[in-house]
Design a protein around this motif. Sequence first.
Motif, PDB file in Angstrom:
ATOM      1  N   SER A  74       0.995  -1.279   0.057  1.00  0.00           N
ATOM      2  CA  SER A  74      -0.008  -0.030   0.020  1.00  0.00           C
ATOM      3  C   SER A  74       0.921   1.291   0.082  1.00  0.00           C
ATOM      4  CB  SER A  74      -0.808  -0.096   1.232  1.00  0.00           C
ATOM      5  OG  SER A  74      -1.859   0.987   1.207  1.00  0.00           O
ATOM      6  N   VAL A  75       0.070   2.225  -0.030  1.00  0.00           N
ATOM      7  CA  VAL A  75       0.701   3.717  -0.090  1.00  0.00           C
ATOM      8  C   VAL A  75       0.403   4.481   1.270  1.00  0.00           C
ATOM      9  CG1 VAL A  75       1.324   5.635  -1.384  1.00  0.00           C
ATOM     10  CG2 VAL A  75       1.129   3.647  -2.437  1.00  0.00           C
ATOM     11  N   VAL A  76       1.381   4.949   1.975  1.00  0.00           N
ATOM     12  CA  VAL A  76       1.044   5.960   3.100  1.00  0.00           C
ATOM     13  C   VAL A  76       1.580   7.292   2.743  1.00  0.00           C
ATOM     14  CG1 VAL A  76       0.663   4.004   4.716  1.00  0.00           C
ATOM     15  CG2 VAL A  76       2.917   4.968   4.709  1.00  0.00           C
ATOM     16  N   GLY A  77       1.289   8.128   3.804  1.00  0.00           N
ATOM     17  CA  GLY A  77       1.803   9.331   3.544  1.00  0.00           C
ATOM     18  C   GLY A  77       3.458   9.538   3.966  1.00  0.00           C
ATOM     19  N   ASP A  78       4.117  10.416   3.565  1.00  0.00           N
ATOM     20  CA  ASP A  78       5.535  10.642   4.293  1.00  0.00           C
ATOM     21  C   ASP A  78       5.433  11.750   5.585  1.00  0.00           C
ATOM     22  OD1 ASP A  78       8.200  10.772   4.598  1.00  0.00           O
ATOM     23  OD2 ASP A  78       8.767  11.507   3.226  1.00  0.00           O
ATOM     24  N   ASP A  79       4.504  11.223   6.237  1.00  0.00           N
ATOM     25  CA  ASP A  79       4.338  12.307   7.462  1.00  0.00           C
ATOM     26  C   ASP A  79       4.281  11.517   8.794  1.00  0.00           C
ATOM     27  OD1 ASP A  79       2.053  10.431   7.320  1.00  0.00           O
ATOM     28  OD2 ASP A  79       0.819  11.830   6.183  1.00  0.00           O
ATOM     29  N   ALA A  80       4.034  12.037   9.877  1.00  0.00           N
ATOM     30  CA  ALA A  80       4.281  11.449  11.137  1.00  0.00           C
ATOM     31  C   ALA A  80       3.200  10.403  11.269  1.00  0.00           C
ATOM     32  CB  ALA A  80       3.634  12.550  12.294  1.00  0.00           C
ATOM     33  N   ASP A  81       2.130  10.320  10.593  1.00  0.00           N
ATOM     34  CA  ASP A  81       0.918   9.029  10.749  1.00  0.00           C
ATOM     35  C   ASP A  81       1.746   7.992  10.019  1.00  0.00           C
ATOM     36  OD1 ASP A  81      -1.206  10.187  12.561  1.00  0.00           O
ATOM     37  OD2 ASP A  81      -1.638  11.224  11.036  1.00  0.00           O
ATOM     38  N   GLY A  82       2.306   8.244   8.790  1.00  0.00           N
ATOM     39  CA  GLY A  82       3.089   7.274   8.282  1.00  0.00           C
ATOM     40  C   GLY A  82       4.024   6.610   9.057  1.00  0.00           C
ATOM     41  N   ALA A  83       4.753   7.118   9.750  1.00  0.00           N
ATOM     42  CA  ALA A  83       5.802   6.630  10.463  1.00  0.00           C
ATOM     43  C   ALA A  83       5.114   6.161  11.746  1.00  0.00           C
ATOM     44  CB  ALA A  83       6.649   7.880  11.199  1.00  0.00           C
ATOM     45  N   ALA A  84       4.100   6.428  11.929  1.00  0.00           N
ATOM     46  CA  ALA A  84       3.456   5.905  13.217  1.00  0.00           C
ATOM     47  C   ALA A  84       2.731   4.365  12.734  1.00  0.00           C
ATOM     48  CB  ALA A  84       2.146   6.729  13.725  1.00  0.00           C
ATOM     49  N   PHE A  85       2.425   4.491  11.425  1.00  0.00           N
ATOM     50  CA  PHE A  85       1.683   3.113  10.828  1.00  0.00           C
ATOM     51  C   PHE A  85       2.889   2.029  10.836  1.00  0.00           C
ATOM     52  CE2 PHE A  85       0.788   0.562   7.300  1.00  0.00           C
ATOM     53  CZ  PHE A  85      -0.556   0.077   7.445  1.00  0.00           C
ATOM     54  N   GLU A  86       4.185   2.603  10.384  1.00  0.00           N
ATOM     55  CA  GLU A  86       4.925   1.577  10.080  1.00  0.00           C
ATOM     56  C   GLU A  86       5.551   1.159  11.682  1.00  0.00           C
ATOM     57  OE1 GLU A  86       8.238   3.017   7.641  1.00  0.00           O
ATOM     58  OE2 GLU A  86       7.218   2.076   6.011  1.00  0.00           O
ATOM     59  N   GLN A  87       5.479   1.912  12.525  1.00  0.00           N
ATOM     60  CA  GLN A  87       5.665   1.500  14.002  1.00  0.00           C
ATOM     61  C   GLN A  87       4.738   0.428  14.648  1.00  0.00           C
ATOM     62  OE1 GLN A  87       5.899   5.156  16.250  1.00  0.00           O
ATOM     63  NE2 GLN A  87       7.738   5.731  15.493  1.00  0.00           N
ATOM     64  N   LEU A  88       3.669   0.699  14.045  1.00  0.00           N
ATOM     65  CA  LEU A  88       2.554  -0.363  14.351  1.00  0.00           C
ATOM     66  C   LEU A  88       2.688  -1.617  13.839  1.00  0.00           C
ATOM     67  CD1 LEU A  88      -0.608   1.887  14.256  1.00  0.00           C
ATOM     68  CD2 LEU A  88       0.093   0.659  16.287  1.00  0.00           C
ATOM     69  N   LEU A  89       3.158  -1.718  12.361  1.00  0.00           N
ATOM     70  CA  LEU A  89       3.422  -2.932  11.703  1.00  0.00           C
ATOM     71  C   LEU A  89       4.552  -3.550  12.410  1.00  0.00           C
ATOM     72  CD1 LEU A  89       3.320  -2.110   8.122  1.00  0.00           C
ATOM     73  CD2 LEU A  89       1.851  -3.356   9.196  1.00  0.00           C
ATOM     74  N   LYS A  97       7.896  -4.320   3.945  1.00  0.00           N
ATOM     75  CA  LYS A  97       8.722  -4.247   2.478  1.00  0.00           C
ATOM     76  C   LYS A  97       7.668  -3.917   1.342  1.00  0.00           C
ATOM     77  CE  LYS A  97       8.393  -9.542   2.366  1.00  0.00           C
ATOM     78  NZ  LYS A  97       9.235 -10.743   2.231  1.00  0.00           N
ATOM     79  N   GLY A  98       6.294  -3.929   1.525  1.00  0.00           N
ATOM     80  CA  GLY A  98       5.360  -3.553   0.478  1.00  0.00           C
ATOM     81  C   GLY A  98       4.877  -2.226   0.788  1.00  0.00           C
ATOM     82  N   ILE A  99       5.342  -1.534   1.823  1.00  0.00           N
ATOM     83  CA  ILE A  99       4.659   0.030   2.038  1.00  0.00           C
ATOM     84  C   ILE A  99       5.486   0.925   1.315  1.00  0.00           C
ATOM     85  CG2 ILE A  99       4.021   1.589   4.004  1.00  0.00           C
ATOM     86  CD1 ILE A  99       2.301  -0.969   3.699  1.00  0.00           C
ATOM     87  N   ILE A 100       4.813   2.025   0.821  1.00  0.00           N
ATOM     88  CA  ILE A 100       5.449   3.121   0.073  1.00  0.00           C
ATOM     89  C   ILE A 100       5.164   4.347   0.673  1.00  0.00           C
ATOM     90  CG2 ILE A 100       5.536   4.268  -2.111  1.00  0.00           C
ATOM     91  CD1 ILE A 100       4.678   1.631  -3.394  1.00  0.00           C
ATOM     92  N   ARG A 101       6.174   5.090   1.162  1.00  0.00           N
ATOM     93  CA  ARG A 101       5.892   6.392   1.869  1.00  0.00           C
ATOM     94  C   ARG A 101       6.086   7.302   0.811  1.00  0.00           C
ATOM     95  NH1 ARG A 101       7.552   6.303   7.030  1.00  0.00           N
ATOM     96  NH2 ARG A 101       7.272   8.716   7.522  1.00  0.00           N
ATOM     97  N   SER A 102       4.868   8.073   0.593  1.00  0.00           N
ATOM     98  CA  SER A 102       4.720   9.099  -0.389  1.00  0.00           C
ATOM     99  C   SER A 102       4.350  10.806   0.113  1.00  0.00           C
ATOM    100  CB  SER A 102       3.556   8.852  -1.394  1.00  0.00           C
ATOM    101  OG  SER A 102       3.130   9.772  -2.215  1.00  0.00           O
ATOM    102  N   GLN A 103       5.345  11.530  -0.493  1.00  0.00           N
ATOM    103  CA  GLN A 103       4.959  13.024  -0.395  1.00  0.00           C
ATOM    104  C   GLN A 103       4.033  13.305  -0.971  1.00  0.00           C
ATOM    105  OE1 GLN A 103       8.794  14.879  -1.273  1.00  0.00           O
ATOM    106  NE2 GLN A 103       9.938  13.958   0.322  1.00  0.00           N
ATOM    107  N   ASN A 104       3.145  12.678  -1.950  1.00  0.00           N
ATOM    108  CA  ASN A 104       1.962  13.126  -2.561  1.00  0.00           C
ATOM    109  C   ASN A 104       0.619  13.059  -2.037  1.00  0.00           C
ATOM    110  OD1 ASN A 104       3.648  13.854  -5.132  1.00  0.00           O
ATOM    111  ND2 ASN A 104       3.974  11.914  -5.160  1.00  0.00           N
ATOM    112  N   ARG A 105       0.794  12.389  -0.660  1.00  0.00           N
ATOM    113  CA  ARG A 105      -0.590  12.281  -0.313  1.00  0.00           C
ATOM    114  C   ARG A 105      -0.519  12.251   1.329  1.00  0.00           C
ATOM    115  NH1 ARG A 105      -3.103   9.185  -3.273  1.00  0.00           N
ATOM    116  NH2 ARG A 105      -4.674   8.280  -1.677  1.00  0.00           N
TER     117      ARG A 105
END
Length: 332
Positions: A74-89, A97-105
């Motif tokens: 999936s794609v998450v934002g390159d933001d604090a919540d994106g970092a929190a999401f990866e911490q939860l994982l 390895k399938g998670i993309i951090r994007s500056q576009n959302r």
Amino acid sequence: MKSIEEVFESFKDKTVLVVGDVMIDYYLHGQVSRISPEAPVPVLKLGKQEKRLGGAANVAMNIRALGATPILCSVVGDDADGAAFEQLLEYEKMPNKGIIRSQNRITTTKMRVMSGLQHLLRVDNEDVHPLVDLDQKSLLHHIKNLLEECDLVIFEDYDKGTINPEVIEETIKLAREKNIPIAVDPKRRNFTQYQGVSIFKVNIADLKDGLGIEFDALEESQLEDAADKLKSNVEAENYLITLSKRGIFYHSKSNSGKLSSHPRQIAEVLGAGDTVISIAGLCLTLGLPLEFIAELANLGGGIVCEMPGAVPIDKEILLQEAKENSILKKYL
């Protein structure tokens, strides 16, 4: 398969690629004892706060709870919540390895304010526009590489923009080339794009929304007509229509029917569809009959409704109920 225990044990050998919209579910728990003097709204005395993996990530949690190995794509934002999401994982010991951090959302979040079991308010923070070209190419690149180690693809579509017709078409093509089954839990935007999949699971509300129809699910003839319209719009080997407290309808070229729900003390229906598609998908990889698949998914969907919030299935509870189920016993 010789026993229900063998079915559950076989889940351990499966790896599942979950493609879709992920999010963080925030919960603010507290108690309300008065109305605000500033406006006619309740005042919540805040207690516990928690974060949970939501959306397609809850499907991954269900896959893991059943004993299989999930890989989220999936794609998450390159933001604090994106970092929190990866911490939860990481906390849940699931790969990123399938998670993309994007500056576009931004990363999708849903904040729920709860007083006991009473749901007071939900606040959504999200982008729902389609992926930009660069992010789409990155997503498809990840999907192509990750398919090499997977036994099943699940599309978990929440209409948040991660999935679009190009992603659907290319992923289905790649999976079919490798004879990997595909299970789909759709939403309106891409509803009819999922052509040639192995199992298409939809609830009543999304079926009405996706096809732009109205019908009474209590009327058998109207349900059959809706199923026929679904089949004429979406090509799939198998179909599951969840009917909320009324059970589940299943159909394939050789088999169809309706199964009743089981008595439950319902706390919340949130996340039940994630459990249904997870169980159905894993059973599909084992070549089990559609009625068996539908009934085991029916059991699991009901069990998680007895828990507040979106929670993964408890494998041991599901196993114990499955061992006593007369429909499942017919096949084992």
